[in-house]
Design a protein around this motif. Structure first.
Motif, PDB file in Angstrom:
ATOM      1  N   UNK A  78       0.966  -1.340   0.077  1.00  8.11           N
ATOM      2  CA  UNK A  78      -0.124  -0.210   0.309  1.00  8.11           C
ATOM      3  C   UNK A  78       0.701   1.250  -0.051  1.00  8.11           C
ATOM      4  N   UNK A  79       2.143   1.046   0.607  1.00  8.75           N
ATOM      5  CA  UNK A  79       2.976   2.245   0.522  1.00  8.75           C
ATOM      6  C   UNK A  79       3.704   2.783  -0.744  1.00  8.75           C
ATOM      7  N   UNK A  80       4.029   1.608  -1.619  1.00  7.93           N
ATOM      8  CA  UNK A  80       5.150   1.584  -2.623  1.00  7.93           C
ATOM      9  C   UNK A  80       4.405   0.830  -3.344  1.00  7.93           C
ATOM     10  N   UNK A  81       5.052   1.179  -4.917  1.00 10.13           N
ATOM     11  CA  UNK A  81       4.900   0.247  -6.193  1.00 10.13           C
ATOM     12  C   UNK A  81       6.146   0.119  -6.751  1.00 10.13           C
ATOM     13  N   UNK A 103      16.250  -2.803 -14.599  1.00 13.32           N
ATOM     14  CA  UNK A 103      16.518  -1.904 -13.223  1.00 13.32           C
ATOM     15  C   UNK A 103      14.737  -1.558 -13.046  1.00 13.32           C
ATOM     16  N   UNK A 104      14.652  -1.639 -11.830  1.00 10.88           N
ATOM     17  CA  UNK A 104      13.337  -1.095 -11.112  1.00 10.88           C
ATOM     18  C   UNK A 104      13.389  -0.260 -10.009  1.00 10.88           C
ATOM     19  N   UNK A 105      12.348   0.626  -9.891  1.00  7.06           N
ATOM     20  CA  UNK A 105      12.366   1.425  -8.769  1.00  7.06           C
ATOM     21  C   UNK A 105      11.262   1.599  -7.986  1.00  7.06           C
ATOM     22  N   UNK A 106      11.153   1.505  -6.705  1.00  9.75           N
ATOM     23  CA  UNK A 106      10.037   1.697  -5.935  1.00  9.75           C
ATOM     24  C   UNK A 106       9.748   2.894  -5.854  1.00  9.75           C
ATOM     25  N   UNK A 107       8.164   3.623  -6.135  1.00 11.81           N
ATOM     26  CA  UNK A 107       7.688   4.631  -5.960  1.00 11.81           C
ATOM     27  C   UNK A 107       6.677   4.640  -4.997  1.00 11.81           C
ATOM     28  N   UNK A 108       6.735   5.362  -4.093  1.00  4.22           N
ATOM     29  CA  UNK A 108       6.074   5.792  -3.009  1.00  4.22           C
ATOM     30  C   UNK A 108       4.652   6.234  -3.475  1.00  4.22           C
TER      31      UNK A 108
END
Length: 151
Positions: A78-81, A103-108
């Motif tokens: 629920x906080x990041x994707x 490469x992947x990034x977590x987005x809040x």
């Protein structure tokens, strides 16, 4: 004696260059992910030969393979994707060998975050092998420090 020394020196040099690894580091949610691409792994994967328009493994296949490993390492909540940021063809130190760096990034999802984003870098070889990262706590706990139970 001199011949034995020369043979030992050649074997030592071959061993060092033959076992060299290129390591990619990424950091996410108090974990460090280290992916090492060894010469041995590269030698087992196919070459991208000069004159071939496309690499042996397509970008879409590499992304799909990396996504499978990503799902086992990090999860949306629920906080990041987690979002795919790039899939780059990367030349290796071994002639004619390439690999995909995905490469992947977590987005809040709620509000912003200052500082660098949590990220995950995965390597996919041209034979479809996705190199599993070594996962460790980050920052590393000093030797002898044990986890404490949370109340």
């Amino acid at each position: 004696m001199m011949r034995t020394l020369a043979i030992a020196l050649v074997l030592a040099i071959w061993g060092v260059s033959h076992c060299e690894a290129r390591t990619f580091h990424s950091y996410a949610f108090s974990k460090q992910y280290d992916v090492s691409v060894t010469t041995e792994a590269l030698e087992r994967s196919p070459q991208w030969k000069t004159g071939n328009e496309n690499p042996p493994l397509s970008a879409m296949k590499a992304i799909a393979l990396a996504a499978g490993l990503k799902e086992s390492l990090v999860k949306d909540d629920e906080d990041s994707k987690w979002y795919l940021m790039s899939a780059n063809l990367t030349p290796a130190a071994v002639e004619g060998k390439w690999f995909w760096l995905v490469e992947y990034e977590a987005v809040f999802q709620k509000g912003g975050s200052s500082g660098p984003r949590d990220n995950l870098r995965l390597v996919v070889l041209m034979d479809g092998t996705v190199i599993k990262p070594v996962v460790k706590d980050y920052p590393a706990k000093p030797p002898g420090v044990k986890e404490t139970a949370q109340p």
